[in-house]
Design a protein around this motif. Sequence first.
Motif, PDB file in Angstrom:
ATOM      1  N   TYR A 138      -7.896  -5.980   3.621  1.00 12.87           N
ATOM      2  CA  TYR A 138      -9.215  -5.417   3.907  1.00 12.87           C
ATOM      3  C   TYR A 138     -10.088  -5.541   2.655  1.00 12.87           C
ATOM      4  O   TYR A 138     -10.589  -4.567   2.103  1.00 12.87           O
TER       5      TYR A 138
ATOM      6  N   GLU B  20      -5.690  -1.365   0.885  1.00 14.43           N
ATOM      7  CA  GLU B  20      -6.610  -2.374   1.416  1.00 14.43           C
ATOM      8  C   GLU B  20      -6.208  -3.774   0.958  1.00 14.43           C
ATOM      9  O   GLU B  20      -6.393  -4.744   1.692  1.00 14.43           O
TER      10      GLU B  20
ATOM     11  N   ASP C  58     -13.372   3.034   7.754  1.00 10.54           N
ATOM     12  CA  ASP C  58     -12.178   2.182   7.677  1.00 10.54           C
ATOM     13  C   ASP C  58     -11.199   2.532   8.785  1.00 10.54           C
ATOM     14  O   ASP C  58     -10.591   1.672   9.412  1.00 10.54           O
TER      15      ASP C  58
END
Lengths: 321, 308
Positions: B177, B172, B227
């Motif tokens: 993210y 991530e 996700d």
Amino acid sequence: MQPLRIALAQIAPRLGLLDENLAHHHALIAEARTGGAGLVVFPELGLTGYLLQDLAAEVAMRLDDPRLLELAAATAAAPGSANGDTPASGGISAIVSFVEESADHRLFIAVALLEDGRVRHVQRKLFLPTYGLFDERRFFAAGDLLRATPSGLGIGVGLSVCEDFWHLAVPQLLALDGAQLLVNVSSSPGRDLAALNEVGLGTATSWRTLLRTYAQLTTSFVVFVNRVGVDESISFWGGSEVIGPNGDAVFSAPLYDEGLYFVDVDLGDVRRERIALPLLRDERLELAIRELDRIVSERAGQTEDSTAEQGAEPGLDVAAR
Amino acid sequence: MSAVGGPRAVPDGAGLFDLPPELAIDTDVARRVIIEFIRGQLRQAGFERAVVGLSGGIDSALVACLVAEAIGPEQLLCLMLPYRTSAAASRADAETVIRQLGCAGDLVDISPMVDAYFGWPESGVVGAAGTEGLIASALRRGNVMARIRMTVLYDRSVTWSGLVVGTSNKTESLIGYTTLFGDAASALNPIGDLYKSQVRQVAAAVGVPEAIIRKAPSADLWPGQTDETEAGFSYPELDRLLYWLVDRRRSVEELDAKGFAPERIAWAMKAVAGSEFKRQVAPIAKLGPRTSGVDYLYPRRRPGSART
């Protein structure tokens, strides 16, 4: 039999805390003597910690620094005692590493052999890795001399620091210069975690291969002392080793565990191996020098490159396509 | 812990999740390094305790387990920081971890703080952001939630006398993210160099509850969010692509030859480049002779830096 007990100080130096690290060295030298060791080896920058950056100048010592001399004094035989009366009263050889400031104020990563109460020999790190996670050349100067040294152990010793051992010439030159015991002190950062090799860490696997190969090819003992502990993001993996002149490991310290590890070796193994496998006898130094001279000259464009393709630049054997 | 290292026949968590072979790691070594890292960072900073924000997901559950192993559960405070739309199952999973570890746990409902800013769209009551706040995007709302959680964690780190331990993983972080100064904020991050697939492997090794390892990763900003549907990627696929691109320095052509779809390669490369700013400290305009991060370079844990 030429027995030697070696103490490997696989320690976690405190970053930038010279006084604390000095005190720890004094304590471990005493412990090694009590344990009957004739040689104690500390890791690269064991007196200062590794990831110093701008701290390097603040922890640097001149070779006549009283703190270094006091550490050297701790290797002397106890006054009034015949050398070797009791293990603790006899002298010891200690290999320690620190930031050395030269008279012209260059900073070197240095490793020193302390014996008979004095600094007997200093080797400056020759190869300063400045790639990947390393940035040594930004903060340090590279040494220019490589010399084996006689020692109180009765054999020649060759000192090197970490990256120096990633250059083939270093162990070979030290052995040819008279070393029968090659010492590499390291602050090797663990990286390249892997599932599919013998120790689960790519760095450790590479080092283990190098150490065995050098011991066999130089028919010498190889002593490798690597630190443990954490500096910032970096974890050091330990795994200190003693490899015999036949390339077999005599001792492998655990990964990551701090400790003073004692290893008994028979220095007579060097003679036996060199008689059985006379690689050093058969080295062709004049051949190496001749060909190196040629390569240097060709790389500099001073003579035509005799091994290059048509149209290649000086020093490049392959023509641009 | 027993001796570290040595090849193992079956990776940890085999069967629980899909583990691409190139991402398999020796979890004994990983665990040992991380434990010592946590201890070293805390000691060097002069702290004995730590705070972790527990979402109910695998990343924070793993970090809580590793911190508890490193310093003892009695030194760890886990904070659950739900918003009113957060899934009840997330909170239940977080409570399981706290119970299993035997560490201190506390719940701070961040809804009043978030709503005081954006207002209450359901009733039309305006918050500090004014009428415009009522139509704020999910992205804005998610970022504010992450930063309020950060605010609570850092506030409670004072009363707990502990450092905030980060829970962002490498996947991530590389694709961005994360929320800058939100979930990305921490004093130390023990899992920031582990891809999600590797987080799963270590989680299985340290005993994170299976239900947490199995469930679909989610930012839990709205019901049903995951996700993988948001990114259009599965984690094993994304991890493999990032591994070859970043860790193994493969070019676009080489990734293409490995069978990765061109649009996936392009998306990942743009995500990585576009989030570079989130992984670095802000640049300072160079004026003086020595400038932080440029030519004034000291280790964070230099002598004298520890809290006394």
